[in-house]
Every structure is written in C-alpha cells, then in structure tokens.
Scaffold this active site. Structure first.
Site, mmCIF file in Angstrom:
data_model
loop_
_atom_site.group_PDB
_atom_site.id
_atom_site.type_symbol
_atom_site.label_atom_id
_atom_site.label_comp_id
_atom_site.label_asym_id
_atom_site.label_seq_id
_atom_site.Cartn_x
_atom_site.Cartn_y
_atom_site.Cartn_z
ATOM 1 N N ALA A 66 0.839 -1.191 0.000
ATOM 2 C CA ALA A 66 0.000 0.000 0.000
ATOM 3 C C ALA A 66 0.878 1.246 0.000
ATOM 4 C CB ALA A 66 -0.911 -0.004 1.219
ATOM 5 N N GLY A 112 -0.640 -5.343 1.057
ATOM 6 C CA GLY A 112 -1.926 -5.263 0.376
ATOM 7 C C GLY A 112 -1.921 -5.916 -0.989
ATOM 8 N N GLU A 115 -2.524 -9.542 -0.305
ATOM 9 C CA GLU A 115 -3.931 -9.644 0.109
ATOM 10 C C GLU A 115 -4.860 -9.529 -1.093
ATOM 11 O OE1 GLU A 115 -4.287 -7.921 4.540
ATOM 12 O OE2 GLU A 115 -3.258 -6.569 3.163
ATOM 13 N N GLU A 135 3.818 -6.295 7.230
ATOM 14 C CA GLU A 135 3.212 -5.236 8.046
ATOM 15 C C GLU A 135 3.806 -5.102 9.440
ATOM 16 O OE1 GLU A 135 0.139 -6.103 4.880
ATOM 17 O OE2 GLU A 135 1.551 -7.263 6.081
#
Length: 255
Positions: A66, A112, A115, A135
């Site tokens: 992200a 992300g 994901e 993360e």
C-alpha cells in the site's frame, strides 16, 4: 469508463485489468482501490465478460503493498475505517464476485498486494515473484484480510511464520505451500492466465457462479447445504439443459 490507474482490455470473453502505476511498483492507494472497486462492479454486470485477469504493469511488480504515505498520520478511527472500507468495497467484493478472477502475480506481491492476490479465485505467478506480508515491520498487522485468507490457503502454522517474520518467499515456495496454483516465466505468465481463462469461459457461467459461492463457504457450517441447494437449483436452469443435451448429442455446449 475512463480510469487513471487501470488499463482494461477484453478478448474472447476474457477481461484483463492492469494496475498501471509502475513508478510506485503499482502500490495501492485510495484512488486505485476505488477504481478497482468500480471496475469489478461494472465487469460483474457485463454480458460479454466471463472471466477476469488481474495483474500489474511491467515485470517487476503485481502490487508492492500500500501507499504508506496515505495513512502515515492516521489515528485508530481512521485506520479502522480504511481497513473496513477497503475490505468491503474491494477485497470481499472480488472474493465473492459472480465471475472468476485470476491473479497474474508478475513480481512483488507484498502487503496489500498479496492480500489482493489472495482474494482472487486463482493465482498464477511469474518465476521472479516475491510474496509476503511485511506489516509487522511497520508495527502493524495485515488489514485487508491477510490474517484470515492466508491461513485458509497455507495453514495456520505457515501463515503465522510468514506474518510474524515478515519474510518474502519465492514463487516456487509459494507454489509448494499452495499459495499460488502454478509458476511460469515472466514472458509467458499472462498467456498462461489467458489460456486458463478461455477454458473457464467455455463453461456454464451459471454453474461457475454457484460453484464460487459454495467453495467460498467450504470451511463453514453452510458449505454442504449451499452445495446441495445450488446443485438442485441448476437443474431448472437453461445451462444445465444445454450442457446435458450437448453431452447426449455428442457436441460442444453453447452457454
């Protein structure tokens, strides 16, 4: 519709969505998430699209996480809203889309990005792909479904290992643990995805829609009942009649 960060093309009932922000390794930002959400909604309604391929521009990155700058100064309320909105408007939408989505993981799929790949129904990767959830190195945890989807794909122990260590794994390792379906060269990855998509597109879209719903419930107490009801419902639909008649008449079905 015109998108700033997406390139969308269609061929033989297969639509390819390319995230086009290579200068940031296709990192997710708020606008890209919104554009992807709109694109998937439109394609779900499209009569010409039967299968969707999702990839990133270039050969370096699918989605390298992200855009951290967007949330670096967030408090808990804003951060919770970011995660909830993203999951509801995009990640859960893809997972439950009525049409199959294939992720062509062409390089880095981190945070992300991984994901996003995990909420697709099928994942093919290039040989140079690197996958991980880093993360915890930021003092965070995955916020777009990573703690839930990764254990379902690879098991709790391996998911814990990847999340706690934040290490990246290779495409071959990802295949060996079931995180991706197969691995190809960077040059052939998209063609292999398209070949699979064409095979899927020849089959009953109504049956595939029911299959997606049933498979998504495989680890719940509703899974078997959903399968049974869906199996029965299909017997009253035209696709079943065409499929059975084509089989008996020794010809290819036309759905």
């Amino acid at each position: 519709m015109i998108y700033q960060f997406l390139i969308i093309s269609e061929e033989n009932s297969v639509t390819t969505i390319t995230i086009n922000k290579p200068e940031s390794l296709n990192a997710l930002n708020k606008q890209i998430i919104e554009e992807l959400s709109m694109a998937f909604s439109e394609l779900e309604k499209s009569k010409s699209c039967r299968v969707i391929i999702l990839t990133g521009e270039g050969q370096k990155s699918f989605v390298a996480g992200a855009d951290i700058k967007e949330f670096s100064d967030f408090g808990s309320s804003n951060a919770e809203n970011l995660a909830r909105t993203g999951q509801e408007n995009l990640f859960n939408k893809i997972e439950n889309l009525r049409k199959p989505v294939i992720a062509a993981v062409n390089g880095f799929a981190l945070g992300g990005g991984l994901e996003l790949a995990m909420c697709c129904h099928i994942r093919y990767a290039s040989e140079n792909a690197k996958l991980g959830l880093p993360e915890v190195t930021l003092g965070l945890i995955p916020g777009y479904g990573g703690t839930q989807r990764l254990p379902k794909l690879v098991g709790k122990g391996l998911a814990n290992e990847m999340i706690f260590s934040a290490k990246m794994i290779s495409a071959d390792k990802a295949k060996s643990i079931g995180l991706v379906n197969d691995v190809f060269s960077s040059e052939t990855l998209l063609d292999e995805c398209k070949n699979l998509a064409k095979m899927i597109a020849r089959n009953s879209p109504l049956a595939i829609e029911k299959a997606i719903k049933a498979v998504n419930l495989y680890d719940t107490d509703k899974g078997y009942e959903t399968e049974i009801k869906s199996f029965g419902e299909l017997f009253d639909l035209d696709d079943k009649k065409e499929g059975v008649n084509a089989f008996l008449e020794k010809r290819k079905p036309y759905f």
